[in-house]
Design a protein around this motif. Structure first.
Motif, PDB file in Angstrom:
ATOM      1  N   ASP A 519      -8.271   4.099 -35.419  1.00 51.36           N
ATOM      2  CA  ASP A 519      -7.795   3.668 -36.644  1.00 51.36           C
ATOM      3  C   ASP A 519      -8.841   4.034 -37.770  1.00 51.36           C
ATOM      4  O   ASP A 519      -9.799   4.224 -37.560  1.00 51.36           O
ATOM      5  N   GLU A 555      -4.451  -2.208 -40.984  1.00 53.15           N
ATOM      6  CA  GLU A 555      -3.143  -2.872 -41.242  1.00 53.15           C
ATOM      7  C   GLU A 555      -3.415  -4.295 -41.364  1.00 53.15           C
ATOM      8  O   GLU A 555      -2.791  -4.922 -42.364  1.00 53.15           O
ATOM      9  N   GLU A 556      -4.297  -5.058 -40.627  1.00 49.76           N
ATOM     10  CA  GLU A 556      -4.420  -6.518 -40.907  1.00 49.76           C
ATOM     11  C   GLU A 556      -5.844  -6.890 -40.314  1.00 49.76           C
ATOM     12  O   GLU A 556      -6.447  -5.835 -39.200  1.00 49.76           O
ATOM     13  N   PHE A 558      -7.405  -9.324 -37.150  1.00 51.90           N
ATOM     14  CA  PHE A 558      -6.865 -10.121 -35.783  1.00 51.90           C
ATOM     15  C   PHE A 558      -8.201 -10.768 -35.442  1.00 51.90           C
ATOM     16  O   PHE A 558      -9.155 -10.644 -35.178  1.00 51.90           O
ATOM     17  N   ASN A 631       0.866 -11.176 -28.712  1.00 52.78           N
ATOM     18  CA  ASN A 631       1.325 -10.348 -29.550  1.00 52.78           C
ATOM     19  C   ASN A 631      -0.104  -9.458 -29.898  1.00 52.78           C
ATOM     20  O   ASN A 631       0.182  -8.137 -30.052  1.00 52.78           O
ATOM     21  N   GLN A 632      -1.131 -10.152 -30.329  1.00 54.28           N
ATOM     22  CA  GLN A 632      -2.232  -9.373 -31.072  1.00 54.28           C
ATOM     23  C   GLN A 632      -2.899  -8.238 -30.256  1.00 54.28           C
ATOM     24  O   GLN A 632      -3.121  -7.286 -30.907  1.00 54.28           O
ATOM     25  N   THR A 635      -1.016  -5.054 -30.512  1.00 58.45           N
ATOM     26  CA  THR A 635      -1.028  -4.431 -31.966  1.00 58.45           C
ATOM     27  C   THR A 635      -2.359  -3.801 -32.133  1.00 58.45           C
ATOM     28  O   THR A 635      -2.445  -2.748 -32.896  1.00 58.45           O
ATOM     29  N   PRO A 639      -0.957   0.110 -32.583  1.00 54.37           N
ATOM     30  CA  PRO A 639      -0.434  -0.485 -34.203  1.00 54.37           C
ATOM     31  C   PRO A 639       0.916  -0.315 -34.026  1.00 54.37           C
ATOM     32  O   PRO A 639       1.466  -1.281 -34.850  1.00 54.37           O
ATOM     33  N   ASP A 640       1.756   0.600 -33.434  1.00 53.50           N
ATOM     34  CA  ASP A 640       3.222   0.771 -33.674  1.00 53.50           C
ATOM     35  C   ASP A 640       4.064  -0.275 -32.712  1.00 53.50           C
ATOM     36  O   ASP A 640       5.360  -0.021 -32.722  1.00 53.50           O
ATOM     37  N   ILE A 641       3.448  -0.828 -31.915  1.00 56.08           N
ATOM     38  CA  ILE A 641       4.201  -1.829 -31.081  1.00 56.08           C
ATOM     39  C   ILE A 641       3.599  -3.375 -31.182  1.00 56.08           C
ATOM     40  O   ILE A 641       2.267  -3.585 -31.277  1.00 56.08           O
ATOM     41  N   SER A 642       4.591  -4.139 -31.327  1.00 52.12           N
ATOM     42  CA  SER A 642       4.099  -5.488 -31.327  1.00 52.12           C
ATOM     43  C   SER A 642       5.281  -6.044 -30.528  1.00 52.12           C
ATOM     44  O   SER A 642       6.356  -5.829 -30.056  1.00 52.12           O
ATOM     45  N   ASP A 670       9.095  -4.835 -30.792  1.00 54.65           N
ATOM     46  CA  ASP A 670       9.244  -3.959 -31.743  1.00 54.65           C
ATOM     47  C   ASP A 670       8.676  -2.612 -31.657  1.00 54.65           C
ATOM     48  O   ASP A 670       7.006  -2.463 -31.562  1.00 54.65           O
TER      49      ASP A 670
END
Length: 855
Positions: A519, A555-556, A558, A631-632, A635, A639-642, A670
């Motif tokens: 990342d 991205e975010e 967690f 989920n977390q 991710t 990062p491209d899978i949730s 996703d």
């Protein structure tokens, strides 16, 4: 008259040449000396020639035990030089001595050697007639040939302490004045008892009862040259204990000594180095100082300083050394060769990793301890020490206490660990051992810089103990990219590693510290408590607790409130439990190796094919698992899978039965912006009805969407057959019913082919209906990047599309496509502001050879 005189001289010469007369003369001369000085001297014969030449044969001086002290085979001089012998003064002029043997001996139970006793006989301390003259012997030149000398002490375990043979040379201005002796020794040569060949010894020598002086001394061998002025002062009785009581004052200047020459006296020395030195020697052999000492060698050794030695000769009494070094430069190996028992033995063997080093400071060494206040500069960094070291007889396991400072010191090279680099620190140390495998050291101080994995951590406070690859204590890191408090144990010293610690991470930039580089932003915070033991994932047991973990990437953020991982082992059954509201809940258990799980699973799938070659794995492995995944965690690492909450995966693997059974379900997944809803996958490679069954309510992509996906697979005779049914299109009015297979051909290449299938696309029903075994399939080899398309044929009424070709790597292509009455509006996707209508017939060939396209 003259004729008569000549006849008289001729008659005297004839008389003196008679052997009987020569023997009588010898007896008369020695009797006179022995009576006068109470000595035991004998001369076999005296030959007085007509020309005035005197030759004494068989001159023997016996010591006080009537053993030979000095023997001279032949002594030649002139009769005119001996004219004053009657008056206690002999002036021999030039003397030639041939076949000289000198035996200086200290008899058992006596302290004075026989030479001292003999010299004392010329001065017994009894007052003589004031008119009598002392005994004086002079010679302007004494030429020596075949000189042999031995110094013997029968009180020693090895009686012969020194000997010289096959010697010769010239003694100028020789003077014996009572007990005193002096001479200018020129070009003396000999071979000593250590087989050292002295090619030339030149010195101005004087001897008395209280002193010996060697002025302007030059001693040469074939490889060495020593230049010095040496003074020995003593009392008469001191000579019996020469090493302890005789004072020496010597000045050495521009001297050169070859190590092979020294090795003859000191067998521990090694190599063929040549050292040059100068300095002042003051003291006794067992207690002396070297002031302004300077030594250099052709191999790069350099020693400059003031040195003190105690018991350097009789080191069994307890060797003591003090050094004030202005400069000591060497490598460990060279220093060990040249000074094995002075400095070599007190340098830890790990010093060999330092390369070329330079030491400045003070070193005090005694049998009990060593004080080292040193500034050490090396090829891998600098060290300052103020240490007290004990048990120095075994320096690698010695005990020490004091202060140490490292500056830009490459601890990775010192510890033979490439993950570590340069380190700078300062603090107090107390412990034992210098070798990595036996170090037991406590350290209290600050590490201002520590390079690990190519990142330099700054400002680390340490209060802990390191022992044989084990750290126990406190760490406080205040680096700009890593702020942490650590308390606990990291033990890598035994067969099984142990970790028991608490850490509070206030801030950790994984990207900047190069711990996690995927990342572009990677920051971690939180509390970690670990109590585990084991060396690999396969044998770890214990528990790890993670609380209030915050991870931030580009991205975010967690947040993980808490997750616990525990591992246990009972009766060869491993069990791992994961409890978390943010990551997953579940467990896995069985007898397995993490490193072989993928191979075991692949063997289970590959077992359906007769030509599959399985991976070699340990037998009797099996695994049962059941997890609910949130989920977390996906991710964070992908990062491209949730995935949606309550995603579940459970199943079992049995290696010996080649069994793989997995059930996977998720409300939504996703993957790279492709959405799949209500996914359910069941896989059982030993189910006779189907091996896999995949269903999904929707599968949405940027290009096409499908719904009501139903996919079945079954293996039969080395071929995996698939049947897929789903609805497509934005209006969900396009139906697909596809049958295809997967297998391997005789060459071991993969083959994917279509059986009779159909699909409805834009109100046109297309059929895939191969009419031969070689059509509608792709043969490929992913390792070689090779693809071969047999003729694919799609038919919808009069419309027909057929294509075939090959792809070999990135540079070779051969593709052929044929169109027959293809209605463009029924095949091409809808494009904004563009509508294509019409019918297409013809063919297109795409050919590329070695990267070049051909029409």
């Amino acid at each position: 008259m003259i004729g008569c005189l000549i006849l008289l001289l001729l008659w005297v010469s004839i008389i003196l040449s008679i052997p009987f007369i020569q023997t009588k003369l010898g007896s008369y001369a020695t009797k006179r000396l022995n009576t006068e000085f109470n000595t035991s001297i004998s001369v076999k014969k005296i030959d007085l020639s007509f020309l005035g030449k005197v030759q004494l044969e068989g001159v023997k001086i016996r010591d006080h035990h009537q053993d030979t002290l000095i023997f001279v085979d032949k002594l030649s001089t002139s009769v005119f030089n001996a004219k004053r012998i009657i008056k206690n003064e002999i002036n021999l002029g030039s003397v030639f001595l041939d076949g000289v043997f000198v035996y200086m001996k200290t008899y058992k139970g006596e302290t004075n050697d026989n030479m001292a006793v003999f010299i004392d006989s010329f001065d017994n301390g009894i007052p003589k007639d004031s008119l009598s003259n002392p005994f004086i012997l002079k010679s302007s030149n004494v030429y020596l040939n075949d000189l042999n000398y031995k110094r013997i002490n029968q009180n020693n375990k090895i009686p012969i302490s020194f000997s010289a043979q096959n010697g010769g040379g010239n003694l100028q201005d020789l003077l014996i004045d009572g007990p005193n002796f002096s001479s200018k020794i020129r070009g003396l040569y000999f071979i000593d008892n250590k087989d050292l060949e002295v090619t030339s010894l030149t010195t101005d020598f004087t001897y008395s009862k209280t002193a010996m002086h060697f002025k302007n001394t030059i001693l040469k061998t074939r490889k060495s040259e020593i230049r010095a002025s040496i003074d020995f002062t003593y009392k008469k009785e001191d000579l019996a204990t020469f090493n302890d009581k005789v004072n020496i004052n010597a000045i050495f200047d521009n001297s050169r000594v070859a190590i092979p020459d020294l090795k003859k006296y000191y067998s521990e020395l090694e190599g063929d180095d040549v050292v040059r030195f100068s300095g002042n020697f003051l003291g006794k052999l067992n207690n002396f100082s070297l002031d302004k000492f300077r030594l250099t060698s052709q191999y790069g050794i350099k020693i400059v300083g003031d040195l003190d030695f105690v018991n350097a000769v009789n080191f069994q009494r307890g060797f003591v050394f003090k050094g004030d070094f202005k400069n000591l430069s060497a490598t460990y190996v060279e220093l060990k060769k040249i000074l094995p028992n002075v400095l070599g033995r007190v340098l830890p063997s790990e010093f060999r990793k330092l390369g070329k080093f330079t030491i400045k400071g003070k070193l005090n060494l005694s049998p009990q301890k060593m004080d080292a206040i040193l500034d050490l500069k090396t090829e891998i960094g600098d060290v300052l020490s103020d240490l007290q070291i004990y048990n120095i007889d075994n320096i690698d396991t010695s005990i020490y206490n004091g202060k140490v400072s490292l500056s830009n010191f490459n601890i990775g090279r010192f510890l033979s660990n490439p993950l570590f680099g340069e380190t700078s620190l300062k603090g107090n140390v107390k412990g034992r051992g210098f070798k990595l495998e036996n170090i037991n050291t406590s350290f209290l101080g600050n590490i201002s810089e520590l390079n690990f994995n190519n990142y330099s951590y700054k400002d680390i406070d340490v209060n802990g103990q390191y022992q044989n690859n084990k750290f126990d204590g406190d760490l406080k890191i205040n680096d700009e990219n890593f702020i942490m408090k650590f308390n606990g144990l990291a033990d890598l010293s035994s067969d099984i590693n142990k970790f028991d610690f608490n850490s509070e991470i206030e801030y950790l930039d994984l990207k900047a510290t190069k711990l996690f580089t995927r990342d572009s932003i990677s920051v971690l915070k939180g509390n970690i408590k670990i109590d585990i033991e084991g060396n690999t994932f396969d044998d770890i047991i214990g528990k790890a607790v993670f609380k209030n973990i915050l991870y931030t990437n580009q991205e975010e953020e967690f947040n993980f409130k808490e997750f616990n991982i525990s591992s246990s082992l009972k009766d060869s059954i491993k069990k791992i439990d994961l409890v978390s509201e943010d990551i997953a809940n579940g467990s896995l258990s069985g007898n397995f190796y993490f490193s072989e799980l993928f191979s075991v699973a692949q063997n289970a799938l590959g077992s359906m094919y007769s030509n599959y070659v399985p991976y070699a794995v340990e037998p009797n492995q099996y695994l049962d698992f059941n997890f609910t995944i949130y989920n977390q965690i996906f991710t964070v690492f992908f990062p491209d899978i949730s995935i949606d909450e309550n995603t579940k995966i459970k199943g079992k693997i049995k290696a010996d039965k080649n069994q793989l059974k997995v059930t996977f379900s998720s409300p939504k997944i996703d993957v790279y912006n492709n959405e799949i809803k209500d996914v359910l996958l069941r896989t059982d490679n030993q189910n006779p009805l189907y091996n896999s069954h995949l269903t999904a309510s929707e599968f949405n992509t940027d290009y096409y969407s499908i719904s009501k996906l139903n996919l079945l697979s079954l293996n039969h005779k080395d071929t995996l057959y698939f049947k897929s049914v789903f609805i497509g299109g934005n209006n969900k009015n396009e139906n697909f019913n596809l049958d295809f297979f997967y297998t391997f051909n005789s060459e071991g290449k993969s083959v994917v082919g279509f059986e009779k299938s159909s699909f409805k696309f834009k109100d046109n029903v297309w059929d895939i209906n191969p009419n031969t075994l070689d059509t509608d399939k792709v043969t490929f080899d992913l390792k070689e990047n090779e693809f071969s398309f047999s003729q694919f044929k799609l038919v919808s009424g009069e419309q027909n599309i057929a294509f075939s070709g090959t792809l070999n790597g990135e540079t070779d292509k051969n593709i052929s496509v044929d169109f027959t009455k293809l209605q463009l509006q029924s095949f091409l996707p809808v494009l904004d502001s563009l509508a294509l209508k019409g019918t297409l017939s013809g063919n297109i060939d795409i050919i590329q050879r070695e990267g070049l396209y051909n029409p």
